[in-house]
Design a protein around this motif. Sequence first.
Motif, PDB file in Angstrom:
ATOM      1  N   THR A  83       0.845  -1.197   0.000  1.00 52.19           N
ATOM      2  CA  THR A  83       0.000   0.000   0.000  1.00 52.19           C
ATOM      3  C   THR A  83       0.879   1.246   0.000  1.00 52.19           C
ATOM      4  O   THR A  83       1.703   1.437   0.898  1.00 52.19           O
ATOM      5  CB  THR A  83      -0.906   0.001   1.245  1.00 52.19           C
ATOM      6  OG1 THR A  83      -1.675  -1.204   1.232  1.00 52.19           O
ATOM      7  CG2 THR A  83      -1.837   1.189   1.241  1.00 52.19           C
ATOM      8  N   CYS A  84       0.717   2.067  -1.009  1.00 53.86           N
ATOM      9  CA  CYS A  84       1.540   3.276  -1.145  1.00 53.86           C
ATOM     10  C   CYS A  84       1.284   4.220   0.032  1.00 53.86           C
ATOM     11  O   CYS A  84       0.133   4.476   0.395  1.00 53.86           O
ATOM     12  CB  CYS A  84       1.199   3.973  -2.458  1.00 53.86           C
ATOM     13  SG  CYS A  84       2.152   5.477  -2.720  1.00 53.86           S
ATOM     14  N   PRO A  85       2.358   4.763   0.625  1.00 51.83           N
ATOM     15  CA  PRO A  85       2.180   5.677   1.762  1.00 51.83           C
ATOM     16  C   PRO A  85       1.631   7.052   1.366  1.00 51.83           C
ATOM     17  O   PRO A  85       1.384   7.875   2.230  1.00 51.83           O
ATOM     18  CB  PRO A  85       3.590   5.799   2.353  1.00 51.83           C
ATOM     19  CG  PRO A  85       4.501   5.430   1.248  1.00 51.83           C
ATOM     20  CD  PRO A  85       3.758   4.485   0.349  1.00 51.83           C
ATOM     21  N   HIS A  86       1.429   7.272   0.075  1.00 48.98           N
ATOM     22  CA  HIS A  86       0.837   8.543  -0.343  1.00 48.98           C
ATOM     23  C   HIS A  86      -0.675   8.483  -0.152  1.00 48.98           C
ATOM     24  O   HIS A  86      -1.176   8.952   0.860  1.00 48.98           O
ATOM     25  CB  HIS A  86       1.217   8.857  -1.806  1.00 48.98           C
ATOM     26  CG  HIS A  86       0.660  10.153  -2.292  1.00 48.98           C
ATOM     27  ND1 HIS A  86       0.096  10.287  -3.539  1.00 48.98           N
ATOM     28  CD2 HIS A  86       0.557  11.363  -1.695  1.00 48.98           C
ATOM     29  CE1 HIS A  86      -0.324  11.539  -3.689  1.00 48.98           C
ATOM     30  NE2 HIS A  86      -0.046  12.207  -2.577  1.00 48.98           N
ATOM     31  N   LEU A  87      -1.386   7.860  -1.085  1.00 51.34           N
ATOM     32  CA  LEU A  87      -2.847   7.805  -0.971  1.00 51.34           C
ATOM     33  C   LEU A  87      -3.392   6.390  -1.023  1.00 51.34           C
ATOM     34  O   LEU A  87      -4.579   6.181  -1.220  1.00 51.34           O
ATOM     35  CB  LEU A  87      -3.501   8.664  -2.059  1.00 51.34           C
ATOM     36  CG  LEU A  87      -3.256  10.174  -1.931  1.00 51.34           C
ATOM     37  CD1 LEU A  87      -3.901  10.921  -3.088  1.00 51.34           C
ATOM     38  CD2 LEU A  87      -3.763  10.716  -0.599  1.00 51.34           C
ATOM     39  N   GLY A  88      -2.503   5.412  -0.867  1.00 55.16           N
ATOM     40  CA  GLY A  88      -2.985   4.044  -0.681  1.00 55.16           C
ATOM     41  C   GLY A  88      -3.154   3.190  -1.919  1.00 55.16           C
ATOM     42  O   GLY A  88      -3.763   2.121  -1.840  1.00 55.16           O
ATOM     43  N   CYS A  89      -2.646   3.604  -3.060  1.00 53.45           N
ATOM     44  CA  CYS A  89      -2.713   2.734  -4.247  1.00 53.45           C
ATOM     45  C   CYS A  89      -1.779   1.537  -4.045  1.00 53.45           C
ATOM     46  O   CYS A  89      -0.953   1.530  -3.142  1.00 53.45           O
ATOM     47  CB  CYS A  89      -2.282   3.500  -5.491  1.00 53.45           C
ATOM     48  SG  CYS A  89      -3.484   4.732  -6.001  1.00 53.45           S
ATOM     49  N   LEU A 101       7.171   0.682  -7.890  1.00 50.45           N
ATOM     50  CA  LEU A 101       6.492   1.757  -8.610  1.00 50.45           C
ATOM     51  C   LEU A 101       5.041   1.868  -8.146  1.00 50.45           C
ATOM     52  O   LEU A 101       4.378   0.854  -7.933  1.00 50.45           O
ATOM     53  CB  LEU A 101       6.506   1.483 -10.117  1.00 50.45           C
ATOM     54  CG  LEU A 101       7.877   1.314 -10.754  1.00 50.45           C
ATOM     55  CD1 LEU A 101       7.718   0.882 -12.206  1.00 50.45           C
ATOM     56  CD2 LEU A 101       8.679   2.603 -10.653  1.00 50.45           C
ATOM     57  N   CYS A 102       4.584   3.099  -8.026  1.00 53.78           N
ATOM     58  CA  CYS A 102       3.169   3.336  -7.757  1.00 53.78           C
ATOM     59  C   CYS A 102       2.602   4.048  -8.981  1.00 53.78           C
ATOM     60  O   CYS A 102       3.002   5.177  -9.283  1.00 53.78           O
ATOM     61  CB  CYS A 102       2.961   4.185  -6.502  1.00 53.78           C
ATOM     62  SG  CYS A 102       1.197   4.483  -6.225  1.00 53.78           S
ATOM     63  N   PRO A 103       1.691   3.400  -9.702  1.00 51.33           N
ATOM     64  CA  PRO A 103       1.188   3.974 -10.942  1.00 51.33           C
ATOM     65  C   PRO A 103       0.251   5.164 -10.757  1.00 51.33           C
ATOM     66  O   PRO A 103       0.029   5.913 -11.704  1.00 51.33           O
ATOM     67  CB  PRO A 103       0.452   2.793 -11.602  1.00 51.33           C
ATOM     68  CG  PRO A 103       0.065   1.908 -10.472  1.00 51.33           C
ATOM     69  CD  PRO A 103       1.115   2.089  -9.411  1.00 51.33           C
ATOM     70  N   GLY A 118       8.347  11.325  -6.779  1.00 50.45           N
ATOM     71  CA  GLY A 118       6.904  11.358  -6.562  1.00 50.45           C
ATOM     72  C   GLY A 118       6.513  11.949  -5.226  1.00 50.45           C
ATOM     73  O   GLY A 118       7.372  12.355  -4.441  1.00 50.45           O
ATOM     74  N   PRO A 119       5.208  11.993  -4.972  1.00 52.77           N
ATOM     75  CA  PRO A 119       4.679  12.714  -3.805  1.00 52.77           C
ATOM     76  C   PRO A 119       4.640  11.982  -2.459  1.00 52.77           C
ATOM     77  O   PRO A 119       4.287  12.621  -1.468  1.00 52.77           O
ATOM     78  CB  PRO A 119       3.249  13.045  -4.256  1.00 52.77           C
ATOM     79  CG  PRO A 119       2.876  11.919  -5.169  1.00 52.77           C
ATOM     80  CD  PRO A 119       4.150  11.541  -5.885  1.00 52.77           C
ATOM     81  N   PRO A 120       4.958  10.679  -2.368  1.00 50.76           N
ATOM     82  CA  PRO A 120       4.826  10.044  -1.041  1.00 50.76           C
ATOM     83  C   PRO A 120       5.635  10.780   0.037  1.00 50.76           C
ATOM     84  O   PRO A 120       6.815  11.104  -0.173  1.00 50.76           O
ATOM     85  CB  PRO A 120       5.353   8.624  -1.262  1.00 50.76           C
ATOM     86  CG  PRO A 120       5.082   8.360  -2.692  1.00 50.76           C
ATOM     87  CD  PRO A 120       5.340   9.683  -3.377  1.00 50.76           C
TER      88      PRO A 120
HETATM   89  S1  FES Z   1      -0.896   6.871  -4.242  1.00 49.42           S
HETATM   90 FE1  FES Z   1       1.079   6.244  -4.725  1.00 49.42          FE
HETATM   91  S2  FES Z   1       2.015   8.012  -5.448  1.00 49.42           S
HETATM   92 FE2  FES Z   1       0.045   8.665  -4.944  1.00 49.42          FE
END
Ligand code: FES
Length: 150
Positions: A83-89, A101-103, A118-120
């Motif tokens: 789970t991406c620490p940015h917004l959870g993708c 990679l987080c798409p 990127g923004p994380p």
């Molecule tokens: S949710 Fe992964 S970079 Fe934004």
Amino acid sequence: MNRRNFLEKLLIFALGIVSAGVFAEAIVVIYRFLMPFQKRKTLKTFVCFSNNLLRGQAKEASLRGNKIILLNNEDKIVAFSATCPHLGCSVIWDRKGQTFLCPCHMAAFDKNGQVLTGPPPRPMDQYRVLIEGNSVFVFVPENYWAQREV
Ligand code: FES
């Protein structure tokens, strides 16, 4: 009490029950969000045999509702939350580029989970790994949502 009054009271009662449920869910979600990742109670969970994970290779798994990526990083097996620490993708492992990679917002992490682009706002969350003989175990938190997926 006529039928109209009865139906109005029934509707208000049903809305009250639904509102209480939504409120309780919101409290749980906020608690889970605020509780530091490392401080959650974890459970030792078998993932795979170590000889099935070659150097530079990754394996995705879903353990107790937690999506993880297991990586053989220079012969040391590490586990990250997918789970991406940015917004959870969902993060994926790019074997060719040796990066995660987080798409969603084009983020990249190195093989230690550190943000490259990127923004994380922080590195990927990491799980504790234990190797016993040929078996790989990961300590994953009990997942509230997984308990509901029965
Ligand atoms: S949710 Fe992964 S970079 Fe934004």
